[in-house]
Design a protein around this motif. Structure first.
Motif, PDB file in Angstrom:
ATOM      1  N   THR A  19       0.848  -1.177   0.000  1.00 24.01           N
ATOM      2  CA  THR A  19       0.000   0.000   0.000  1.00 24.01           C
ATOM      3  C   THR A  19       0.875   1.214   0.000  1.00 24.01           C
ATOM      4  O   THR A  19       2.004   1.171   0.475  1.00 24.01           O
ATOM      5  CB  THR A  19      -0.923   0.043   1.231  1.00 24.01           C
ATOM      6  OG1 THR A  19      -0.115   0.052   2.396  1.00 24.01           O
ATOM      7  CG2 THR A  19      -1.851  -1.146   1.269  1.00 24.01           C
ATOM      8  N   GLY A 166     -12.903   3.441  -0.608  1.00 29.60           N
ATOM      9  CA  GLY A 166     -13.818   2.981  -1.639  1.00 29.60           C
ATOM     10  C   GLY A 166     -15.257   3.371  -1.408  1.00 29.60           C
ATOM     11  O   GLY A 166     -16.146   2.926  -2.142  1.00 29.60           O
ATOM     12  N   GLN A 191      -8.804   5.191  -4.308  1.00 34.19           N
ATOM     13  CA  GLN A 191      -9.231   3.969  -3.640  1.00 34.19           C
ATOM     14  C   GLN A 191     -10.616   3.523  -4.106  1.00 34.19           C
ATOM     15  O   GLN A 191     -11.213   2.641  -3.485  1.00 34.19           O
ATOM     16  CB  GLN A 191      -9.263   4.198  -2.123  1.00 34.19           C
ATOM     17  CG  GLN A 191      -7.919   4.592  -1.533  1.00 34.19           C
ATOM     18  CD  GLN A 191      -7.978   4.803  -0.023  1.00 34.19           C
ATOM     19  OE1 GLN A 191      -8.981   4.545   0.621  1.00 34.19           O
ATOM     20  NE2 GLN A 191      -6.892   5.281   0.535  1.00 34.19           N
ATOM     21  N   LYS A 217      -4.403  -1.513  -5.211  1.00 35.12           N
ATOM     22  CA  LYS A 217      -5.710  -0.938  -5.500  1.00 35.12           C
ATOM     23  C   LYS A 217      -6.649  -1.981  -6.117  1.00 35.12           C
ATOM     24  O   LYS A 217      -6.208  -3.014  -6.614  1.00 35.12           O
ATOM     25  CB  LYS A 217      -5.562   0.266  -6.447  1.00 35.12           C
ATOM     26  CG  LYS A 217      -4.753   1.420  -5.842  1.00 35.12           C
ATOM     27  CD  LYS A 217      -5.440   1.973  -4.606  1.00 35.12           C
ATOM     28  CE  LYS A 217      -4.809   3.260  -4.094  1.00 35.12           C
ATOM     29  NZ  LYS A 217      -3.547   3.079  -3.396  1.00 35.12           N
ATOM     30  N   ASN A 218      -7.946  -1.695  -6.091  1.00 35.26           N
ATOM     31  CA  ASN A 218      -8.929  -2.638  -6.638  1.00 35.26           C
ATOM     32  C   ASN A 218      -8.601  -2.999  -8.080  1.00 35.26           C
ATOM     33  O   ASN A 218      -8.738  -4.151  -8.494  1.00 35.26           O
ATOM     34  CB  ASN A 218     -10.333  -2.049  -6.551  1.00 35.26           C
ATOM     35  CG  ASN A 218     -10.822  -1.921  -5.120  1.00 35.26           C
ATOM     36  OD1 ASN A 218     -10.037  -1.620  -4.219  1.00 35.26           O
ATOM     37  ND2 ASN A 218     -12.101  -2.135  -4.895  1.00 35.26           N
ATOM     38  N   ASN A 281     -15.105  -6.220  -7.549  1.00 33.10           N
ATOM     39  CA  ASN A 281     -15.732  -5.280  -6.618  1.00 33.10           C
ATOM     40  C   ASN A 281     -16.967  -5.898  -5.958  1.00 33.10           C
ATOM     41  O   ASN A 281     -17.229  -5.667  -4.773  1.00 33.10           O
ATOM     42  CB  ASN A 281     -16.096  -3.983  -7.335  1.00 33.10           C
ATOM     43  CG  ASN A 281     -14.893  -3.086  -7.569  1.00 33.10           C
ATOM     44  OD1 ASN A 281     -13.842  -3.257  -6.942  1.00 33.10           O
ATOM     45  ND2 ASN A 281     -15.020  -2.123  -8.477  1.00 33.10           N
ATOM     46  N   ARG A 284     -15.799  -8.140  -3.279  1.00 32.36           N
ATOM     47  CA  ARG A 284     -15.423  -7.366  -2.095  1.00 32.36           C
ATOM     48  C   ARG A 284     -16.661  -6.966  -1.287  1.00 32.36           C
ATOM     49  O   ARG A 284     -16.645  -6.999  -0.053  1.00 32.36           O
ATOM     50  CB  ARG A 284     -14.640  -6.113  -2.510  1.00 32.36           C
ATOM     51  CG  ARG A 284     -13.190  -6.380  -2.923  1.00 32.36           C
ATOM     52  CD  ARG A 284     -12.516  -5.118  -3.432  1.00 32.36           C
ATOM     53  NE  ARG A 284     -11.115  -5.324  -3.767  1.00 32.36           N
ATOM     54  CZ  ARG A 284     -10.100  -5.150  -2.931  1.00 32.36           C
ATOM     55  NH1 ARG A 284     -10.340  -4.744  -1.692  1.00 32.36           N
ATOM     56  NH2 ARG A 284      -8.856  -5.367  -3.313  1.00 32.36           N
ATOM     57  N   HIS A 316     -12.243  -0.959  -0.871  1.00 32.83           N
ATOM     58  CA  HIS A 316     -10.790  -1.041  -1.015  1.00 32.83           C
ATOM     59  C   HIS A 316     -10.185  -1.479   0.316  1.00 32.83           C
ATOM     60  O   HIS A 316      -9.208  -2.238   0.350  1.00 32.83           O
ATOM     61  CB  HIS A 316     -10.229   0.317  -1.442  1.00 32.83           C
ATOM     62  CG  HIS A 316      -8.740   0.375  -1.458  1.00 32.83           C
ATOM     63  ND1 HIS A 316      -7.977  -0.431  -2.262  1.00 32.83           N
ATOM     64  CD2 HIS A 316      -7.865   1.138  -0.750  1.00 32.83           C
ATOM     65  CE1 HIS A 316      -6.697  -0.164  -2.080  1.00 32.83           C
ATOM     66  NE2 HIS A 316      -6.596   0.765  -1.152  1.00 32.83           N
TER      67      HIS A 316
END
Length: 398
Positions: A19, A166, A191, A217-218, A281, A284, A316
């Motif tokens: 990160t 996010g 993010q 990152k995503n 996504n 997630r 994120h």
């Protein structure tokens, strides 16, 4: 400073698990059995396509500003629903170039959040403008728009909202305020690639939006990368010129710019990954919903709030607040159990050494820095892994 090895990657302990910000579990610990982010499965699944994409770049022998970058720009613009996309070498450069393209410079004030990664404010200082901070919202951790409005002065020219972790900011209200006050809105969506605010992709609602393709990152490259998007052709032309030393034609420089070009290999890798972003996504979001169920009744643990209808959060990070003053002890306990976690952010931006002499105070941002903790999350995280993490959280929280 000893390196950390988390998720199969070696990183500097000040940087954490792949990160560009945050404080990871303590340096010197053995490799965690559960990383904060595990990229190995993604790499294994996509490796044949990625290697083929890299080989195509090698076969073309065009490594800078070639066909891969052009196609990535077209494909990301189509996905995001914006007219122009300019590929760059980092999300930080995207912010700097966006500010310069908007004509922001010395004497101007730009409002942003104190609870974010340093780059959001750094970009403002880099162009010679003054970063002005406003307090954050206690539920979303994004900019509090009442505080933002109170911070406006005649010198305020722009706002950089951050879609933190996010979660999209209330862009409808912000754009209404910006319209009334004549402000330029540059969205920091580093993010939040694929997040939605009011049915529109985060980063496409203001005058410009900036994304990071840092590996964590995503949508991440396998190196540095960034993107600037806009619906304004004039801003797009200026941004494209600034990324190539301020020139539209080679050797005919019109202004001082940057060498901020995304290379062909990273563009090719991102093109392989882009078709998966919606599914990732959604995975997630499902992982976050599972955490909600597993953790919702633990006293002293505040979970991420729901987003309004029409918005989509992309998680994120899955960030909780530890309200009993035992965040650091909880993090240490998780580390002892082989579970990685990370603090975003151990110091709010206004308390960083570079800005500390201003003597600013934002109580909520400062409190968040002592309470937040981000738990492991990635698209392919297994339910039993989350159950294991939740069990240890339950035990450590008593």
């Amino acid at each position: 400073m000893e390196p950390l090895r988390i998720g199969g990657q070696q990183t500097d302990s000040a940087v954490g698990n792949l990160t560009d910000s945050g404080t990871a579990t303590a340096a010197g610990k053995p490799q965690s059995s559960i990383p904060l982010l595990d990229l190995k499965r993604e790499v294994a699944e996509l490796k044949p396509q990625v290697m083929q994409a890299i080989e195509s770049v090698l076969d073309e022998a065009a490594f800078i500003m070639g066909n891969q970058v052009k196609q990535l720009e077209q494909e990301t613009a189509e996905y995001l629903g914006t007219k122009h996309a300019i590929a760059l070498n980092s999300g930080t450069d995207a912010l700097v170039i966006a500010l310069l393209a908007a004509g922001i410079g010395p004497g101007d004030e730009v409002i942003t959040t104190p609870f974010t990664f340093f780059a959001s404010a750094e970009a403002i200082s880099r162009v010679g403008a003054e970063p002005v901070f406003a307090e954050v919202d206690p539920l979303t951790y994004n900019l509090d728009l009442d505080s933002l409005e109170a911070a406006l002065t005649p010198r305020t020219k722009a706002v950089i909202p951050v879609h933190l972790f996010g979660r999209p900011l209330d862009m409808e209200r912000l754009m209404d305020l910006a319209s009334r006050r004549g402000l330029i809105v540059i969205e920091d969506a580093a993010q939040a690639f694929g997040a939605e605010a009011g049915g529109r992709k985060a980063g496409t609602i203001g005058e410009m939006g900036c994304y990071s393709f840092f590996p964590s990152k995503n949508l991440g490259a396998y190196g540095d990368g960034g993107l600037l998007v806009t619906n304004d052709s004039r801003l797009a032309e200026t941004a494209a010129m600034l990324r190539t030393h301020g020139s539209k034609r080679k050797y005919y420089n019109e202004r001082v710019g940057f060498n901020s070009r995304l290379d062909e290999i990273q563009a090719a890798i991102l093109r392989v990954k882009l078709p998966h972003i919606e599914a990732w996504n959604e995975d997630r979001r499902q992982a976050a919903a599972r955490y909600h169920e597993l953790l919702r009744d633990i006293p002293g643990l505040m979970l991420p709030g729901e987003v309004p209808d029409g918005d989509k959060q992309v998680f994120h990070q899955y960030t909780v607040r530890v309200l009993n003053g035992q965040r650091d002890a909880l993090q240490a306990g998780l580390a002892e159990a082989g579970i990685s976690s990370i603090v975003y952010y151990p110091l709010p931006v206004h308390r960083l050494p570079v800005y500390a002499d201003r003597g600013l105070t934002f109580p909520l941002a400062e409190r968040l820095s002592q309470e937040v903790l981000s738990l492991p999350i990635w698209p392919q995280i297994e339910a039993d892994v989350q159950e294991h993490i939740a069990g240890h959280l339950r035990r450590l929280m008593g």
